[in-house]
Scaffold this motif. Structure first.
Motif, PDB file in Angstrom:
ATOM      1  N   MET A 172     -56.253  23.149  13.460  1.00  0.00           N
ATOM      2  CA  MET A 172     -57.412  23.031  12.598  1.00  0.00           C
ATOM      3  C   MET A 172     -57.134  23.615  11.212  1.00  0.00           C
ATOM      4  N   SER A 173     -56.349  24.675  11.150  1.00  0.00           N
ATOM      5  CA  SER A 173     -56.099  25.309   9.857  1.00  0.00           C
ATOM      6  C   SER A 173     -55.254  24.431   8.941  1.00  0.00           C
ATOM      7  N   ARG A 174     -54.582  23.435   9.476  1.00  0.00           N
ATOM      8  CA  ARG A 174     -53.744  22.548   8.669  1.00  0.00           C
ATOM      9  C   ARG A 174     -54.488  21.301   8.220  1.00  0.00           C
ATOM     10  N   GLY A 175     -55.764  21.183   8.555  1.00  0.00           N
ATOM     11  CA  GLY A 175     -56.498  19.971   8.236  1.00  0.00           C
ATOM     12  C   GLY A 175     -56.197  18.892   9.254  1.00  0.00           C
ATOM     13  N   TYR A 176     -56.497  17.662   8.884  1.00  0.00           N
ATOM     14  CA  TYR A 176     -56.258  16.534   9.785  1.00  0.00           C
ATOM     15  C   TYR A 176     -54.802  16.097   9.642  1.00  0.00           C
ATOM     16  N   VAL A 177     -54.027  16.327  10.686  1.00  0.00           N
ATOM     17  CA  VAL A 177     -52.611  15.950  10.681  1.00  0.00           C
ATOM     18  C   VAL A 177     -52.266  15.220  11.967  1.00  0.00           C
ATOM     19  N   TRP A 178     -51.220  14.418  11.896  1.00  0.00           N
ATOM     20  CA  TRP A 178     -50.671  13.756  13.076  1.00  0.00           C
ATOM     21  C   TRP A 178     -49.360  14.423  13.425  1.00  0.00           C
ATOM     22  N   PRO A 179     -49.164  14.785  14.681  1.00  0.00           N
ATOM     23  CA  PRO A 179     -47.862  15.340  15.068  1.00  0.00           C
ATOM     24  C   PRO A 179     -46.802  14.245  15.123  1.00  0.00           C
ATOM     25  N   ILE A 180     -45.617  14.596  14.707  1.00  0.00           N
ATOM     26  CA  ILE A 180     -44.460  13.705  14.790  1.00  0.00           C
ATOM     27  C   ILE A 180     -43.494  14.396  15.746  1.00  0.00           C
ATOM     28  N   ASP A 181     -43.647  14.132  17.012  1.00  0.00           N
ATOM     29  CA  ASP A 181     -42.901  14.847  18.044  1.00  0.00           C
ATOM     30  C   ASP A 181     -41.430  14.428  18.046  1.00  0.00           C
ATOM     31  N   PRO A 182     -40.513  15.366  17.771  1.00  0.00           N
ATOM     32  CA  PRO A 182     -39.096  15.015  17.704  1.00  0.00           C
ATOM     33  C   PRO A 182     -38.492  14.628  19.057  1.00  0.00           C
ATOM     34  N   GLY A 183     -39.219  14.828  20.132  1.00  0.00           N
ATOM     35  CA  GLY A 183     -38.720  14.468  21.453  1.00  0.00           C
ATOM     36  C   GLY A 183     -39.084  13.058  21.891  1.00  0.00           C
ATOM     37  N   TYR A 184     -39.851  12.339  21.073  1.00  0.00           N
ATOM     38  CA  TYR A 184     -40.260  10.988  21.463  1.00  0.00           C
ATOM     39  C   TYR A 184     -39.093  10.014  21.404  1.00  0.00           C
ATOM     40  N   ASP A 185     -39.000   9.186  22.429  1.00  0.00           N
ATOM     41  CA  ASP A 185     -38.057   8.085  22.471  1.00  0.00           C
ATOM     42  C   ASP A 185     -38.782   6.860  23.001  1.00  0.00           C
ATOM     43  N   ILE A 186     -38.146   5.723  22.884  1.00  0.00           N
ATOM     44  CA  ILE A 186     -38.743   4.464  23.315  1.00  0.00           C
ATOM     45  C   ILE A 186     -38.094   4.028  24.631  1.00  0.00           C
ATOM     46  N   PHE A 187     -38.943   3.644  25.568  1.00  0.00           N
ATOM     47  CA  PHE A 187     -38.507   3.170  26.878  1.00  0.00           C
ATOM     48  C   PHE A 187     -39.085   1.785  27.120  1.00  0.00           C
ATOM     49  N   ARG A 188     -38.480   1.064  28.028  1.00  0.00           N
ATOM     50  CA  ARG A 188     -39.091  -0.152  28.534  1.00  0.00           C
ATOM     51  C   ARG A 188     -39.121  -0.036  30.053  1.00  0.00           C
ATOM     52  N   ALA A 189     -40.054  -0.767  30.666  1.00  0.00           N
ATOM     53  CA  ALA A 189     -40.207  -0.717  32.121  1.00  0.00           C
ATOM     54  C   ALA A 189     -40.837  -2.025  32.586  1.00  0.00           C
ATOM     55  N   GLU A 190     -40.859  -2.198  33.868  1.00  0.00           N
ATOM     56  CA  GLU A 190     -41.569  -3.334  34.450  1.00  0.00           C
ATOM     57  C   GLU A 190     -43.065  -3.139  34.192  1.00  0.00           C
ATOM     58  N   ALA A 191     -43.828  -4.205  34.332  1.00  0.00           N
ATOM     59  CA  ALA A 191     -45.267  -4.142  34.051  1.00  0.00           C
ATOM     60  C   ALA A 191     -45.977  -3.084  34.894  1.00  0.00           C
ATOM     61  N   ASP A 192     -45.469  -2.788  36.086  1.00  0.00           N
ATOM     62  CA  ASP A 192     -46.091  -1.779  36.948  1.00  0.00           C
ATOM     63  C   ASP A 192     -45.578  -0.365  36.662  1.00  0.00           C
ATOM     64  N   GLY A 193     -44.711  -0.238  35.641  1.00  0.00           N
ATOM     65  CA  GLY A 193     -44.175   1.075  35.278  1.00  0.00           C
ATOM     66  C   GLY A 193     -42.871   1.436  35.983  1.00  0.00           C
ATOM     67  N   SER A 194     -42.451   0.602  36.890  1.00  0.00           N
ATOM     68  CA  SER A 194     -41.207   0.893  37.609  1.00  0.00           C
ATOM     69  C   SER A 194     -39.984   0.565  36.739  1.00  0.00           C
ATOM     70  N   GLU A 195     -38.853   1.096  37.138  1.00  0.00           N
ATOM     71  CA  GLU A 195     -37.568   0.871  36.490  1.00  0.00           C
ATOM     72  C   GLU A 195     -37.567   1.201  34.996  1.00  0.00           C
ATOM     73  N   PRO A 196     -38.035   2.405  34.632  1.00  0.00           N
ATOM     74  CA  PRO A 196     -38.003   2.762  33.203  1.00  0.00           C
ATOM     75  C   PRO A 196     -36.569   2.851  32.697  1.00  0.00           C
ATOM     76  N   GLU A 197     -36.374   2.399  31.468  1.00  0.00           N
ATOM     77  CA  GLU A 197     -35.055   2.421  30.836  1.00  0.00           C
ATOM     78  C   GLU A 197     -35.212   2.945  29.408  1.00  0.00           C
ATOM     79  N   ARG A 198     -34.452   3.987  29.093  1.00  0.00           N
ATOM     80  CA  ARG A 198     -34.496   4.561  27.747  1.00  0.00           C
ATOM     81  C   ARG A 198     -33.784   3.609  26.786  1.00  0.00           C
ATOM     82  N   LEU A 199     -34.467   3.281  25.681  1.00  0.00           N
ATOM     83  CA  LEU A 199     -33.878   2.407  24.675  1.00  0.00           C
ATOM     84  C   LEU A 199     -33.374   3.175  23.459  1.00  0.00           C
ATOM     85  N   THR A 200     -33.978   4.321  23.171  1.00  0.00           N
ATOM     86  CA  THR A 200     -33.523   5.146  22.044  1.00  0.00           C
ATOM     87  C   THR A 200     -33.209   6.534  22.561  1.00  0.00           C
ATOM     88  N   ASP A 201     -32.246   7.171  21.935  1.00  0.00           N
ATOM     89  CA  ASP A 201     -31.860   8.525  22.339  1.00  0.00           C
ATOM     90  C   ASP A 201     -31.248   9.251  21.139  1.00  0.00           C
TER      91      ASP A 201
END
Length: 142
Positions: free
Chosen positions: A1-30
């Motif tokens: 709150m003290s920083r005002g309205y900000v969006w976090p940019i989480d350095p741990g985020y990566d992109i994955f793909r998976a089947e429609a049911d969420g199974s078989e996740p695969e990391r695409l970025t690392d």
């Protein structure tokens, strides 16, 4: 709150793909830093996403298997929230490109703390290969 309205940019985020049911996740970025805000092209062959891999928040594309990563934007500032046009030939995105020394210093300070202030975004369009960038709105607000 003290920083005002900000969006976090989480350095741990990566992109994955998976089947429609969420199974078989695969990391695409690392890579170190934020890789997020991904959307798939209408033909299912490309992903457009935002990344900090080169030190700023820019837009990239890659094949849906995570290969052939291509940087599309290079201007200082936030470029993100991208989507392909229905025919896949263009990309629409939001941007904030600080201009004054004070704006640049504030942007870089926030980014060094893994956050941005989403107060002024304009809508831009470019060809899917990153050429012909053009600003669509001039609202001066988000």
């Amino acid at each position: 709150m003290s920083r005002g309205y900000v969006w976090p940019i989480d350095p741990g985020y990566d992109i994955f793909r998976a089947e429609a049911d969420g199974s078989e996740p695969e990391r695409l970025t690392d890579s170190p830093g934020y890789d997020a805000e991904a959307t798939v092209s209408p033909d299912g062959k490309k992903i457009v996403f935002t990344s900090m891999r080169d030190g700023d928040l820019d837009i990239y594309t890659m094949d849906t298997n995570g290969k052939n990563i291509n940087r599309l934007t290079t201007e200082l500032g936030y470029d993100g929230g991208a989507f392909f046009s229905p025919d896949g030939k263009q990309i629409v995105y939001r941007s904030y490109h600080p201009k004054s020394d004070a704006e640049i210093a504030r942007y870089k300070d926030r980014l060094s703390k893994n956050m941005i202030e989403p107060t002024v975004f304009e809508v831009w369009v470019m060809n899917a290969d990153g050429t012909n960038k053009r600003q669509i709105t001039k609202l001066g607000a988000a």
